[in-house]
Write an enzyme that holds these catalytic residues in place. Structure first.
Site, mmCIF file in Angstrom:
data_model
loop_
_atom_site.group_PDB
_atom_site.id
_atom_site.type_symbol
_atom_site.label_atom_id
_atom_site.label_comp_id
_atom_site.label_asym_id
_atom_site.label_seq_id
_atom_site.Cartn_x
_atom_site.Cartn_y
_atom_site.Cartn_z
ATOM 1 N N GLY A 128 82.723 -2.781 63.478
ATOM 2 C CA GLY A 128 83.221 -1.720 62.613
ATOM 3 C C GLY A 128 83.937 -0.702 63.475
ATOM 4 O O GLY A 128 84.731 -1.062 64.336
ATOM 5 N N GLU A 129 83.639 0.566 63.277
ATOM 6 C CA GLU A 129 84.242 1.635 64.059
ATOM 7 C C GLU A 129 83.113 2.411 64.720
ATOM 8 O O GLU A 129 82.291 3.041 64.056
ATOM 9 C CB GLU A 129 85.076 2.540 63.154
ATOM 10 N N SER A 130 83.047 2.365 66.035
ATOM 11 C CA SER A 130 81.853 2.856 66.744
ATOM 12 C C SER A 130 81.624 4.346 66.563
ATOM 13 O O SER A 130 80.478 4.791 66.457
ATOM 14 C CB SER A 130 81.950 2.514 68.237
ATOM 15 N N CYS A 176 81.128 -6.255 68.787
ATOM 16 C CA CYS A 176 82.244 -5.322 68.892
ATOM 17 C C CYS A 176 81.733 -3.870 68.897
ATOM 18 O O CYS A 176 81.213 -3.417 69.903
ATOM 19 C CB CYS A 176 83.260 -5.573 67.779
ATOM 20 N N ARG A 230 85.852 1.079 75.717
ATOM 21 C CA ARG A 230 86.189 1.084 74.294
ATOM 22 C C ARG A 230 87.671 0.764 74.091
ATOM 23 O O ARG A 230 88.528 1.215 74.839
ATOM 24 C CB ARG A 230 85.854 2.459 73.713
ATOM 25 N N ILE A 235 89.099 -7.849 67.725
ATOM 26 C CA ILE A 235 89.762 -6.838 66.897
ATOM 27 C C ILE A 235 89.439 -5.466 67.473
ATOM 28 O O ILE A 235 88.298 -5.000 67.392
ATOM 29 C CB ILE A 235 89.308 -6.909 65.424
ATOM 30 N N ARG A 236 90.411 -4.815 68.094
ATOM 31 C CA ARG A 236 90.198 -3.516 68.757
ATOM 32 C C ARG A 236 88.944 -3.587 69.628
ATOM 33 O O ARG A 236 88.089 -2.705 69.600
ATOM 34 C CB ARG A 236 90.059 -2.389 67.731
ATOM 35 N N HIS A 292 83.920 -11.177 67.333
ATOM 36 C CA HIS A 292 83.360 -11.227 65.981
ATOM 37 C C HIS A 292 83.010 -12.662 65.570
ATOM 38 O O HIS A 292 83.792 -13.307 64.863
ATOM 39 C CB HIS A 292 84.358 -10.658 64.977
ATOM 40 N N GLU A 296 81.001 -13.489 63.357
ATOM 41 C CA GLU A 296 80.805 -13.481 61.898
ATOM 42 C C GLU A 296 82.106 -13.767 61.159
ATOM 43 O O GLU A 296 82.087 -14.157 59.984
ATOM 44 C CB GLU A 296 80.210 -12.143 61.440
#
Length: 209
Positions: free
Chosen positions: A49-51, A81, A110, A143-144, A184, A186
């Protein structure tokens, strides 16, 4: 025999995808949104997600302290991630005041692989995860994504990037009951990561029964 119960932190990120992967591996899945939900789990997944957002939500819902305590007491936890960032003891490139759950003696860079538009798939060198010369290759979705720039002596490197400008970069690690990947699984549908984590959960769960 009853299967171990694995929680998925359900504040933000790839909650549904991780839940499906865990269920496909035979785990009982519960969603964790508040401290009381931790009482029923034998292991926990921190999704991608977004940390920074996840850090803020953990504090808002008073989960950061309880999670730190559970990790210190040996709860098996896997982070993908953003989840890898949350488990890291140290962050490079974090925002001011960003906090982590910690537990993994690693430094994580990051957004090391670039922005959302730089998302990609890559082959990994991951014999510890069943991806060797005689096994199907492990293709990972980034992804990022972060990478691990520094590991402590107790950390086992599980996977590195095989090719390209990031060849050799560490993207999966394990330390005791904690496991993290920069990618990821998943999303890719390769269940080897989840199975490896569930093996750790099962060992701890069986010892308590």
């Amino acid at each position: 025999m009853t299967s171990p119960v694995v929680g998925v932190l359900a504040l933000q990120g790839d909650v549904h995808e991780h839940s499906q992967a865990l269920a496909a591996c035979g785990a009982q899945v519960v969603l964790v949104r508040r401290p009381a939900d931790l009482a029923s789990v034998d292991g926990l997944v921190l999704p991608g997600g977004e940390s920074t957002t996840m850090d803020k939500l953990l504090r808002r819902y008073q989960l950061l302290g309880p999670l730190r305590a559970q990790v210190a007491h040996g709860l098996p936890v896997y982070g993908s991630c953003a989840g890898m960032i949350l488990l890291a003891d140290r962050i490079e490139g974090g925002v001011q005041g960003q906090q982590t759950i910690g537990g993994l003696d690693v430094t994580v860079q990051r957004n090391a692989f670039g922005r959302q538009v730089d998302s990609f798939e890559e082959r990994l060198d991951a014999p510890a995860l069943g991806a060797g010369p005689e096994e199907p290759e492990l293709r990972a979705v980034f992804i990022r994504a972060p990478w691990v720039s520094e590991c402590g002596p107790a950390v086992q490197v599980l996977a590195t990037v095989s090719t390209g400008p990031a060849a050799g970069r560490i993207v999966a690690v394990r330390q005791g009951a904690l496991m993290a990947t920069a990618f990821h699984p998943e999303i890719s549908g390769d269940l080897r990561i989840h199975r490896a984590f569930l093996a750790t959960v099962s060992r701890g769960w069986a010892a308590q029964k």
